[in-house]
Design a protein around this motif. Sequence first.
Motif, short mmCIF file in Angstrom:
data_model
loop_
_atom_site.label_atom_id
_atom_site.label_comp_id
_atom_site.label_asym_id
_atom_site.label_seq_id
_atom_site.Cartn_x
_atom_site.Cartn_y
_atom_site.Cartn_z
N GLU A 150 0.85 -1.19 0.00
CA GLU A 150 0.00 0.00 0.00
C GLU A 150 0.88 1.24 0.00
OE1 GLU A 150 -3.29 -0.40 -0.11
OE2 GLU A 150 -3.35 -2.53 0.38
N HIS A 151 0.33 2.34 -0.52
CA HIS A 151 1.06 3.62 -0.56
C HIS A 151 0.14 4.74 -0.07
CE1 HIS A 151 2.78 1.08 -3.76
NE2 HIS A 151 3.92 1.51 -3.26
N ALA A 152 0.71 5.66 0.68
CA ALA A 152 -0.04 6.83 1.15
C ALA A 152 0.88 8.05 1.07
CB ALA A 152 -0.53 6.63 2.58
N SER A 153 0.28 9.20 0.94
CA SER A 153 1.03 10.46 0.93
C SER A 153 0.85 11.12 2.29
CB SER A 153 0.49 11.37 -0.18
OG SER A 153 1.23 12.56 -0.25
N ILE A 154 1.94 11.61 2.87
CA ILE A 154 1.88 12.21 4.20
C ILE A 154 2.55 13.57 4.21
CG2 ILE A 154 4.04 11.14 5.01
CD1 ILE A 154 2.53 10.82 7.77
N SER A 155 2.01 14.44 5.04
CA SER A 155 2.60 15.75 5.28
C SER A 155 2.49 16.04 6.76
CB SER A 155 1.88 16.83 4.47
OG SER A 155 2.47 18.09 4.70
N VAL A 156 3.61 16.42 7.39
CA VAL A 156 3.63 16.84 8.78
C VAL A 156 3.95 18.33 8.78
CG1 VAL A 156 4.75 16.58 11.03
CG2 VAL A 156 4.31 14.56 9.61
N MET A 157 2.98 19.12 9.21
CA MET A 157 3.11 20.58 9.20
C MET A 157 3.19 21.09 10.64
SD MET A 157 2.91 21.25 5.92
CE MET A 157 2.49 22.97 5.76
N ILE A 158 4.23 21.84 10.95
CA ILE A 158 4.40 22.44 12.26
C ILE A 158 4.42 23.95 12.05
CG2 ILE A 158 5.86 22.63 14.32
CD1 ILE A 158 4.70 19.79 13.86
N PHE A 159 3.42 24.63 12.58
CA PHE A 159 3.25 26.07 12.39
C PHE A 159 3.32 26.44 10.91
CE2 PHE A 159 5.10 25.97 16.79
CZ PHE A 159 3.93 26.34 17.44
N GLY A 160 2.71 25.61 10.06
CA GLY A 160 2.62 25.90 8.64
C GLY A 160 3.84 25.52 7.81
N LYS A 161 4.86 24.96 8.43
CA LYS A 161 6.08 24.55 7.71
C LYS A 161 6.12 23.02 7.66
CE LYS A 161 8.16 28.68 7.66
NZ LYS A 161 7.58 29.55 6.73
N GLU A 162 6.37 22.50 6.46
CA GLU A 162 6.40 21.04 6.30
C GLU A 162 7.72 20.46 6.77
OE1 GLU A 162 5.00 17.65 3.18
OE2 GLU A 162 5.65 19.56 2.34
N PHE A 163 7.62 19.37 7.55
CA PHE A 163 8.81 18.67 8.01
C PHE A 163 9.43 17.91 6.84
CE2 PHE A 163 11.15 15.13 9.84
CZ PHE A 163 11.96 15.81 10.73
N ASP A 164 10.76 17.88 6.77
CA ASP A 164 11.50 17.26 5.68
C ASP A 164 11.89 15.82 6.03
OD1 ASP A 164 13.10 16.61 3.53
OD2 ASP A 164 14.72 18.01 4.07
N PHE A 165 11.19 14.86 5.44
CA PHE A 165 11.50 13.45 5.64
C PHE A 165 12.45 12.90 4.57
CE2 PHE A 165 7.42 13.54 8.01
CZ PHE A 165 7.83 12.92 9.18
N THR A 166 13.02 13.75 3.72
CA THR A 166 13.92 13.27 2.68
C THR A 166 15.31 12.94 3.21
OG1 THR A 166 14.67 15.48 2.04
CG2 THR A 166 12.72 14.61 0.90
N GLN A 167 15.60 13.34 4.44
CA GLN A 167 16.92 13.10 5.02
C GLN A 167 17.16 11.60 5.20
OE1 GLN A 167 17.42 15.78 8.49
NE2 GLN A 167 15.48 16.64 7.78
N PRO A 168 18.42 11.15 5.05
CA PRO A 168 18.72 9.70 5.11
C PRO A 168 18.22 8.99 6.36
CG PRO A 168 20.64 10.93 4.36
CD PRO A 168 19.61 11.95 4.77
N GLN A 169 18.21 9.66 7.52
CA GLN A 169 17.79 8.97 8.75
C GLN A 169 16.30 8.65 8.77
OE1 GLN A 169 18.90 12.18 8.67
NE2 GLN A 169 17.92 13.42 10.25
N PHE A 170 15.55 9.13 7.77
CA PHE A 170 14.12 8.83 7.69
C PHE A 170 13.80 7.90 6.52
CE2 PHE A 170 14.30 13.23 9.48
CZ PHE A 170 14.07 12.85 10.79
#
Length: 182
Positions: free
Chosen positions: A42-62
């Motif tokens: 399965e695939h899903a699209s996710i966005s984590v927004m903190i005070f209107g800024k999206e968290f960057d999950f592209t970093q290698p540790q994620f």
Amino acid sequence: MTRKIPVMWIVLVGLMSAITLGIFLEEPKMNNSTFVFGSAHEHASISVMIFGKEFDFTQPQFQLQSPFIHLENSDGYVIHRHSKDVTLGYLFETLNFRLDSDCIVFPDRARFCSNEDYTLKFYINGKKVDDLKDYLIFEGDFILISYGAEDKVEIAKQLADLKSRGFPFQLREKNGNPLSQF
């Protein structure tokens, strides 16, 4: 006659105490022994927004932290689920986050908890839900986690931005998720 305790002993005892305390205070990880790789895809699209800024999950540790559920290929928003029983809570555990209905705690220990000024909000396919920890993603889900004092208009924009991003590949047919109508 008084005896002086060497500084090295004091440091050693302090260090051992801190390690022991850390072991006992650490949140238990979910047992992954019941997950079966390949029992889902399965695939899903996710966005984590903190005070209107999206968290960057592209970093290698994620990236690719579990074979059962993960982000991959330096993509910071498409979740891949490869086991039928693995939840979003487990995904966040593998990324060293803590997530519950009131708080999201980042790997650097930054805490964002609902209070009188700001709230932690969860949306699946545009529908507000109370918690995501036990949620199993379905093909094509859009998941928003938003923290701040956003009004309905701002949340609608965050949801529209999430949906407009789409997926970098063709999705299979949707399954019977009652929350899949967005």
